[in-house]
Design a protein around this motif. Structure first.
Motif, PDB file in Angstrom:
ATOM      1  N   TYR A 119       0.940  -1.025  -0.068  1.00  0.00           N
ATOM      2  CA  TYR A 119       0.061  -0.219   0.118  1.00  0.00           C
ATOM      3  C   TYR A 119       0.921   1.169   0.111  1.00  0.00           C
ATOM      4  O   TYR A 119       2.303   1.164   0.308  1.00  0.00           O
ATOM      5  N   PRO A 120       0.201   2.369  -0.349  1.00  0.00           N
ATOM      6  CA  PRO A 120       1.444   3.760  -0.393  1.00  0.00           C
ATOM      7  C   PRO A 120       1.383   4.294   0.756  1.00  0.00           C
ATOM      8  O   PRO A 120       0.261   4.311   1.302  1.00  0.00           O
ATOM      9  N   ASN A 121       2.596   4.814   1.165  1.00  0.00           N
ATOM     10  CA  ASN A 121       2.466   5.916   2.186  1.00  0.00           C
ATOM     11  C   ASN A 121       2.780   7.254   1.687  1.00  0.00           C
ATOM     12  O   ASN A 121       3.668   7.312   1.198  1.00  0.00           O
ATOM     13  N   SER A 122       1.613   8.211   1.825  1.00  0.00           N
ATOM     14  CA  SER A 122       1.749   9.405   1.218  1.00  0.00           C
ATOM     15  C   SER A 122       2.393  10.294   2.170  1.00  0.00           C
ATOM     16  O   SER A 122       2.353  10.309   3.148  1.00  0.00           O
ATOM     17  N   GLY A 123       2.623  11.671   1.635  1.00  0.00           N
ATOM     18  CA  GLY A 123       3.537  12.857   2.247  1.00  0.00           C
ATOM     19  C   GLY A 123       2.880  14.051   1.926  1.00  0.00           C
ATOM     20  O   GLY A 123       2.720  14.063   0.598  1.00  0.00           O
ATOM     21  N   MET A 124       2.582  14.581   2.994  1.00  0.00           N
ATOM     22  CA  MET A 124       1.947  16.128   2.386  1.00  0.00           C
ATOM     23  C   MET A 124       1.773  17.059   3.824  1.00  0.00           C
ATOM     24  O   MET A 124       2.141  16.460   4.801  1.00  0.00           O
ATOM     25  N   ASN A 133     -10.165  18.256  12.724  1.00  0.00           N
ATOM     26  CA  ASN A 133     -11.450  18.257  13.534  1.00  0.00           C
ATOM     27  C   ASN A 133     -11.241  19.427  14.381  1.00  0.00           C
ATOM     28  O   ASN A 133     -12.180  19.601  15.461  1.00  0.00           O
ATOM     29  N   GLY A 134     -10.364  20.366  14.297  1.00  0.00           N
ATOM     30  CA  GLY A 134     -10.190  21.381  15.326  1.00  0.00           C
ATOM     31  C   GLY A 134     -11.101  22.575  14.945  1.00  0.00           C
ATOM     32  O   GLY A 134     -11.518  22.502  13.998  1.00  0.00           O
ATOM     33  N   PRO A 135     -11.133  23.710  15.734  1.00  0.00           N
ATOM     34  CA  PRO A 135     -12.074  24.747  15.601  1.00  0.00           C
ATOM     35  C   PRO A 135     -12.049  25.415  14.408  1.00  0.00           C
ATOM     36  O   PRO A 135     -12.742  25.986  13.662  1.00  0.00           O
ATOM     37  N   ALA A 136     -10.623  25.575  13.705  1.00  0.00           N
ATOM     38  CA  ALA A 136     -10.427  26.160  12.486  1.00  0.00           C
ATOM     39  C   ALA A 136     -10.320  25.178  11.191  1.00  0.00           C
ATOM     40  O   ALA A 136     -10.364  25.533  10.266  1.00  0.00           O
ATOM     41  N   GLY A 137     -10.497  24.083  11.409  1.00  0.00           N
ATOM     42  CA  GLY A 137     -10.526  23.131  10.250  1.00  0.00           C
ATOM     43  C   GLY A 137      -9.049  22.881   9.748  1.00  0.00           C
ATOM     44  O   GLY A 137      -8.011  23.306  10.377  1.00  0.00           O
ATOM     45  N   ALA A 138      -8.945  22.556   8.695  1.00  0.00           N
ATOM     46  CA  ALA A 138      -7.470  22.279   8.130  1.00  0.00           C
ATOM     47  C   ALA A 138      -7.368  22.654   6.586  1.00  0.00           C
ATOM     48  O   ALA A 138      -8.308  22.820   5.644  1.00  0.00           O
ATOM     49  N   ARG A 139      -6.040  22.815   6.022  1.00  0.00           N
ATOM     50  CA  ARG A 139      -5.745  22.862   4.763  1.00  0.00           C
ATOM     51  C   ARG A 139      -4.794  22.104   4.563  1.00  0.00           C
ATOM     52  O   ARG A 139      -3.814  22.013   5.170  1.00  0.00           O
ATOM     53  N   PHE A 140      -4.501  21.563   3.049  1.00  0.00           N
ATOM     54  CA  PHE A 140      -3.321  20.934   2.740  1.00  0.00           C
ATOM     55  C   PHE A 140      -2.473  21.761   1.876  1.00  0.00           C
ATOM     56  O   PHE A 140      -2.851  22.510   1.091  1.00  0.00           O
ATOM     57  N   ILE A 141      -1.221  21.335   1.869  1.00  0.00           N
ATOM     58  CA  ILE A 141      -0.081  21.825   1.181  1.00  0.00           C
ATOM     59  C   ILE A 141       0.568  20.750   0.702  1.00  0.00           C
ATOM     60  O   ILE A 141       1.252  19.957   1.237  1.00  0.00           O
ATOM     61  N   TYR A 161     -10.857  13.417   5.291  1.00  0.00           N
ATOM     62  CA  TYR A 161     -11.069  14.291   6.518  1.00  0.00           C
ATOM     63  C   TYR A 161     -11.969  15.318   6.564  1.00  0.00           C
ATOM     64  O   TYR A 161     -12.573  15.681   5.340  1.00  0.00           O
ATOM     65  N   ALA A 162     -12.425  15.686   7.735  1.00  0.00           N
ATOM     66  CA  ALA A 162     -13.404  16.725   7.709  1.00  0.00           C
ATOM     67  C   ALA A 162     -13.448  18.056   6.889  1.00  0.00           C
ATOM     68  O   ALA A 162     -12.145  18.403   6.874  1.00  0.00           O
ATOM     69  N   GLY A 163     -14.183  18.168   6.024  1.00  0.00           N
ATOM     70  CA  GLY A 163     -14.094  19.444   5.204  1.00  0.00           C
ATOM     71  C   GLY A 163     -13.313  19.255   4.166  1.00  0.00           C
ATOM     72  O   GLY A 163     -13.064  20.284   3.196  1.00  0.00           O
ATOM     73  N   GLN A 164     -12.710  18.263   3.779  1.00  0.00           N
ATOM     74  CA  GLN A 164     -11.952  17.849   2.593  1.00  0.00           C
ATOM     75  C   GLN A 164     -12.912  17.356   1.300  1.00  0.00           C
ATOM     76  O   GLN A 164     -13.298  16.262   1.405  1.00  0.00           O
ATOM     77  N   THR A 165     -13.411  18.498   0.840  1.00  0.00           N
ATOM     78  CA  THR A 165     -14.458  18.145  -0.568  1.00  0.00           C
ATOM     79  C   THR A 165     -13.871  17.977  -1.855  1.00  0.00           C
ATOM     80  O   THR A 165     -14.582  17.279  -2.520  1.00  0.00           O
ATOM     81  N   ALA A 166     -12.480  17.757  -2.020  1.00  0.00           N
ATOM     82  CA  ALA A 166     -11.957  17.438  -3.391  1.00  0.00           C
ATOM     83  C   ALA A 166     -10.795  16.589  -3.148  1.00  0.00           C
ATOM     84  O   ALA A 166     -10.173  16.636  -1.960  1.00  0.00           O
ATOM     85  N   PRO A 167     -10.527  15.600  -4.051  1.00  0.00           N
ATOM     86  CA  PRO A 167      -9.404  14.816  -3.816  1.00  0.00           C
ATOM     87  C   PRO A 167      -7.933  15.733  -3.784  1.00  0.00           C
ATOM     88  O   PRO A 167      -7.891  16.935  -4.264  1.00  0.00           O
ATOM     89  N   ILE A 168      -6.894  15.302  -3.269  1.00  0.00           N
ATOM     90  CA  ILE A 168      -5.613  15.946  -2.911  1.00  0.00           C
ATOM     91  C   ILE A 168      -4.626  15.128  -3.763  1.00  0.00           C
ATOM     92  O   ILE A 168      -4.563  13.907  -3.594  1.00  0.00           O
ATOM     93  N   VAL A 169      -3.921  15.821  -4.783  1.00  0.00           N
ATOM     94  CA  VAL A 169      -2.992  15.007  -5.684  1.00  0.00           C
ATOM     95  C   VAL A 169      -1.629  15.351  -4.807  1.00  0.00           C
ATOM     96  O   VAL A 169      -1.292  16.495  -4.420  1.00  0.00           O
ATOM     97  N   ALA A 170      -1.059  14.342  -4.240  1.00  0.00           N
ATOM     98  CA  ALA A 170       0.274  14.155  -3.707  1.00  0.00           C
ATOM     99  C   ALA A 170       1.199  13.359  -4.210  1.00  0.00           C
ATOM    100  O   ALA A 170       1.204  12.859  -5.283  1.00  0.00           O
ATOM    101  N   LEU A 171       1.919  12.773  -3.057  1.00  0.00           N
ATOM    102  CA  LEU A 171       2.997  11.866  -3.403  1.00  0.00           C
ATOM    103  C   LEU A 171       3.133  10.878  -2.441  1.00  0.00           C
ATOM    104  O   LEU A 171       2.782  11.154  -1.123  1.00  0.00           O
ATOM    105  N   GLY A 172       3.992   9.913  -2.638  1.00  0.00           N
ATOM    106  CA  GLY A 172       4.272   8.895  -1.619  1.00  0.00           C
ATOM    107  C   GLY A 172       5.005   7.796  -2.038  1.00  0.00           C
ATOM    108  O   GLY A 172       5.513   7.745  -3.212  1.00  0.00           O
ATOM    109  N   SER A 173       5.407   6.886  -1.196  1.00  0.00           N
ATOM    110  CA  SER A 173       6.256   5.585  -1.671  1.00  0.00           C
ATOM    111  C   SER A 173       5.324   4.230  -1.279  1.00  0.00           C
ATOM    112  O   SER A 173       4.592   4.248  -0.415  1.00  0.00           O
ATOM    113  N   TRP A 174       5.299   3.365  -2.219  1.00  0.00           N
ATOM    114  CA  TRP A 174       4.633   2.164  -1.641  1.00  0.00           C
ATOM    115  C   TRP A 174       5.510   1.099  -0.974  1.00  0.00           C
ATOM    116  O   TRP A 174       6.783   1.121  -1.239  1.00  0.00           O
ATOM    117  N   SER A 175       4.995   0.672  -0.181  1.00  0.00           N
ATOM    118  CA  SER A 175       5.789  -0.486   0.744  1.00  0.00           C
ATOM    119  C   SER A 175       5.594  -1.646  -0.184  1.00  0.00           C
ATOM    120  O   SER A 175       4.424  -1.969  -1.108  1.00  0.00           O
TER     121      SER A 175
END
Length: 326
Positions: free
Chosen positions: A119-124, A210-218, A245-259
């Motif tokens: 399975y992939p381990n992603s990083g972001m 789940n915190g009071p301000a929600g979250a955003r990905f980079i 995750y809570a509030g994540q309405t769209a897919p996030i394109v990121a990267l990772g490595s497969w174990s």
């Protein structure tokens, strides 16, 4: 006593002794056909140990002529040399450890082959929803919660940012925690600008989202992703599905490595073939035993392998026969 007709029509008795000998001979023949492979996993209670238990159970159920025996190890960093020395037949390893084993970083290059992708381990990065930071450049020089110093996430981060010409310990203000829960707390209370991590439902990201301000990905830009993939082909594109995750309405394109499940040098083609066949047959039951293992398919193995020639010949043979590889 029952009799049977022998050569020339003579009727010869079947004595209990003859029957026992015949059964023993049949049992010996079956035993000779049994293929046993020793699987190196990790420490008790770790993710790899849990995966290894599900993997071996599913494959053993799928093929009566195959026995996958688990052996607890210290994980990827021990499995690689154990495989190289032929002390285990197959072993679990992260993408980073696989890369280092194949290229000879820290030890002579090992002639290991891929049995299947796990399975992939992603990083972001994740920041608070009210954070002013929106790009990797914005985070330079800022306090970043990378995780435990020896964790797979940190190893992945070192390769990712090396490909971008950066050092995670010098170009950022690094925070290496003792506990996985420390980083998210620092992001929530403002001591850290961002948390590095990844995966569906990862607890650290759940806490921030789940915190009071929600979250955003980079994540890296498309151009940055190209640079990373070009320098380190074991790093692959990974998409985080919407709603992870809570509030994540769209897919996030990121990267990772497969174990990966790796094989020792010289593992017979027949053994690798049987493992691949059993995995293909057990795909549904393996996924039912462990959610992450739904990704453990031969099709994903073709995607995860840095090069096709790194896949074991016995596995490639089965892939061709099953129509997975044309």
């Amino acid at each position: 006593m029952k009799r049977h007709t022998g050569e020339g029509g003579l009727r010869t008795p079947v004595t209990p002794a003859i029957f026992v000998l015949a059964m023993a001979a049949m049992s010996a023949a079956v035993a000779q056909q049994k293929t046993t492979v020793v699987l190196g996993t990790a420490t008790q209670g770790g993710g790899f140990q849990i995966y290894g238990a599900a993997y071996s159970a599913a494959l053993n159920e799928a093929d009566a002529t195959l026995t996958v025996e688990q052996r607890s190890t210290k994980g990827s960093t021990e499995n690689a040399p154990l495989l190289a020395e032929g002390k285990i037949d197959i072993g679990l390893a992260t993408g980073e450890v696989t890369y280092e084993a194949l290229t000879g970083i820290g030890r002579p290059p090992a002639d290991l082959k891929i049995i299947n992708a796990m399975y992939p381990n992603s990083g972001m990065f994740m920041v608070r929803g009210d954070s002013p930071y929106r790009t990797i450049a914005d985070l330079k020089g800022k306090p970043i919660a990378w995780g435990a110093a020896g964790s797979g996430f940190v190893v992945l981060a070192r390769y990712v940012f090396d490909a971008l010409g950066m050092d995670i310990s010098k170009d950022f203000s690094p925070i290496f925690s003792q506990s996985a829960g420390d980083g998210p707390k620092m992001v929530l209370d403002g001591r850290a600008a961002a948390q590095w991590g990844g995966g569906v439902g990862w607890p650290g990201f759940v806490a921030i989202a789940n915190g009071p301000a929600g979250a955003r990905f980079i994540t890296p830009t498309p151009e940055e992703l190209k640079r990373i993939f070009a320098k380190y082909p074991f790093i692959k594109p990974v998409t985080l599905p919407a709603g992870s995750y809570a509030g994540q309405t769209a897919p996030i394109v990121a990267l990772g490595s497969w174990s990966l499940v790796l094989a020792r040098p010289g593992l017979p083609d027949e053994a690798a073939y049987k493992v691949a066949r059993a995995l293909h047959k057990a795909q549904g039951s393996l996924g039912a035993k462990l959610e992450q293992a739904k990704e453990s398919t031969l099709a994903n193995t073709l995607i995860a392998a840095p090069r096709q020639d790194l896949i074991h010949p016995g596995v490639l043979k089965y892939m061709r026969e099953a129509g997975i590889l044309k």
